[in-house]
Design a protein around this motif. Structure first.
Motif, PDB file in Angstrom:
ATOM      1  N   VAL A  34      19.728  73.337 -31.344  1.00  0.00           N
ATOM      2  CA  VAL A  34      20.371  72.291 -31.710  1.00  0.00           C
ATOM      3  C   VAL A  34      20.145  71.167 -30.749  1.00  0.00           C
ATOM      4  N   ARG A  38      18.596  67.315 -31.855  1.00  0.00           N
ATOM      5  CA  ARG A  38      19.090  66.161 -31.564  1.00  0.00           C
ATOM      6  C   ARG A  38      18.240  65.056 -31.262  1.00  0.00           C
ATOM      7  N   CYS A 129      17.657  69.324 -40.218  1.00  0.00           N
ATOM      8  CA  CYS A 129      18.327  69.557 -38.827  1.00  0.00           C
ATOM      9  C   CYS A 129      18.436  68.267 -38.117  1.00  0.00           C
ATOM     10  N   TYR A 133      22.355  66.611 -37.012  1.00  0.00           N
ATOM     11  CA  TYR A 133      22.562  66.563 -35.610  1.00  0.00           C
ATOM     12  C   TYR A 133      22.310  65.207 -35.155  1.00  0.00           C
TER      13      TYR A 133
END
Length: 187
Positions: A34, A38, A129, A133
């Motif tokens: 995660v 970002r 992704c 994020y």
């Protein structure tokens, strides 16, 4: 003769069952993926992720990375899918920047089928992704799927090697010059 445990707690060298180590490593790997998501176009190498989960957990393994990282990523993929999140494991690549062979088999939606190019498929998932994020550096238009730097460079080099080299032309009549470099028509 004493045998050291394959997977062990660093603090006291006590053995840890691999399934118990995985149970500790999976949330740590998920969290690190995660964090990677970002940053737009960021990826993490298998070795980095493996070292991260071992360092943070205080549980290490003497197994070769190739013998256990796939299982860790599979468990992270299951966790991400169950949480309704994007396929985070697309962010974890080999040292050469390629996605692992097992990625095509990673848990995802039934309608999500890899195409002929697994690298493009993973790039599409990485973009999901980054968007999910709110990655730093994500373009206002939402970005586009990108191959890893290493894969893109290798493909560009291959294309350049197969493209024909343009031959010089005569500046007067624009015909292709023979090997000697003098135009047969204008000489």
């Amino acid at each position: 003769m004493t045998t050291e445990p394959g997977t062990y707690r660093v603090a006291d060298n006590s053995p840890v069952a691999f399934v118990d180590a995985l149970a500790v490593w999976v949330p740590l790997a998920h969290e690190e993926l995660v964090t990677t998501a970002r940053r737009y176009n960021a990826v993490i190498k298998y070795k980095q992720l493996g070292e991260h989960v071992q360092e943070r957990s205080g549980i290490r393994t003497r197994m070769l990375l190739t013998n256990w990282i796939g299982k860790l990523l599979e468990e992270v993929a299951i966790l991400a899918k169950a949480a309704g999140g994007p396929p985070l494991t697309s962010l974890c690549v080999r040292q050469d920047g390629t996605i692992g062979d097992g990625y095509a088999k990673a848990p995802k939606s039934v309608t999500d089928v890899p195409g002929e190019d697994i690298e493009v498929y993973a790039a599409e998932h990485r973009l999901l992704c980054y968007r999910a994020y709110n990655a730093v550096g994500l373009p206002a238009d939402g970005g586009r799927p990108e191959l890893t730097k290493e894969v893109a460079e290798r493909r560009a080099a291959r294309r350049a090697a197969t493209e024909p080299v343009p031959r010089p032309r005569c500046p007067t009549c624009y015909t292709e010059l023979p090997a000697l470099g003098c135009c047969d028509y204008c000489a």
